[in-house]
Design an enzyme around this catalytic site. Structure first.
Site, PDB file in Angstrom:
ATOM      1  N   GLY A  40      -1.191 -17.300  79.451  1.00 33.79           N
ATOM      2  CA  GLY A  40      -2.463 -16.822  79.561  1.00 33.79           C
ATOM      3  C   GLY A  40      -2.696 -15.429  78.675  1.00 33.79           C
ATOM      4  CB  CYS A  41      -4.905 -12.767  79.544  1.00 30.76           C
ATOM      5  SG  CYS A  41      -4.984 -11.031  79.020  1.00 30.76           S
ATOM      6  CG  PHE A  42      -2.148 -11.629  73.930  1.00 33.54           C
ATOM      7  CD1 PHE A  42      -3.223 -10.935  74.383  1.00 33.54           C
ATOM      8  CD2 PHE A  42      -1.998 -12.004  72.655  1.00 33.54           C
ATOM      9  CE1 PHE A  42      -4.286 -10.708  73.432  1.00 33.54           C
ATOM     10  CE2 PHE A  42      -3.038 -11.713  71.780  1.00 33.54           C
ATOM     11  CZ  PHE A  42      -4.179 -11.225  72.057  1.00 33.54           C
ATOM     12  CB  CYS A  44      -2.025 -10.335  82.017  1.00 35.86           C
ATOM     13  SG  CYS A  44      -3.978 -10.124  82.497  1.00 35.86           S
ATOM     14  CE1 TYR A 196      -9.515 -11.673  81.637  1.00 35.47           C
ATOM     15  CE2 TYR A 196      -7.361 -10.391  81.607  1.00 35.47           C
ATOM     16  CZ  TYR A 196      -8.297 -11.554  81.446  1.00 35.47           C
ATOM     17  OH  TYR A 196      -7.636 -12.826  81.195  1.00 35.47           O
TER      18      TYR A 196
END
Length: 219
Positions: A40-42, A44, A196
């Protein structure tokens, strides 16, 4: 003459010592390995794994697609085949790849084929980009994750290919002090990242799925 011979001996010993030191540093550098994962979100994934002892660096970027040197906009637009990915450089003398793979599965929802948490679309799916020497460990970690969850794990183990680092804007996002404008108002990147991550429900979802086995929930 004796003094000159002694000085020559000392100089030779110093050169040998420096040579051994340089060789040791080179040898240590050669021992570092990399593991590339998509979770997912890199931002994170990078933030999570840079906290692990033995990890020397985690770089946000893209992998798995066909477009060379893609931009963030191209990848999230869905036309490149790339995943948002993170390349983890680690010292196997301090942390084994099996440990990193286990931590990876327990930091994502590997049952979700459509993205991760609030981020939907192909570029946000999970994957492991394994080198030939990592395939067996990756498959074993996947099987263990599936057994522990009692659910089908859809995270594929793919062949490692070219990793393209994202631009500097995305690197170390979670700890930068520069201000950006977000839906939460103007914030430093570090605070925007926290807002976020919380709003996206990443930690809440992982904690609900993995319980106490989740290594990064709340980080």
């Amino acid at each position: 003459m004796i003094a000159r011979r002694t000085l020559k001996t000392m100089s030779l010993a110093l050169m040998i010592g420096l040579g051994f030191f340089a060789q040791a540093k080179t040898s240590h550098a050669q021992q570092l390995e990399t593991l590339t994962v998509a979770g997912g979100c890199f931002w994170c994934v990078e933030a999570d794994f840079e906290k692990v002892k033995g990890v020397k660096e985690a770089v946000s970027g893209f992998a798995g697609g066909t477009t060379a040197n893609p931009t963030y906009k191209q990848v999230t637009g869905g036309n490149t085949g790339h995943y948002e990915a993170v390349q983890i450089t680690f010292d196997p003398a301090q942390v084994q790849v099996e440990t990193l793979l286990s931590m990876f599965f327990r930091s994502v929802d590997p049952t979700d084929a459509g993205g991760q948490f609030c981020d939907r679309g192909a570029s946000y799916r999970t994957a492991i980009f394994a080198t030939p020497s990592q395939v067996n460990a990756a498959e074993a970690a996947k099987a263990q994750a599936q057994a522990d969850l009692g659910k089908t794990v859809v995270t594929p183990v793919l062949q490692a290919n070219t990793f393209f680092p994202a631009d500097s804007y995305h690197q170390d996002y979670y700890k930068q002090s520069s201000v950006v404008f977000t839906r939460f108002g103007p914030k430093s990147k570090a605070k925007a990242y926290k807002a976020y991550r919380n709003a996206c429900g990443r930690d809440a979802t992982v904690r609900a799925l993995w319980g106490s086995a989740a290594p990064f929930a709340g980080s």
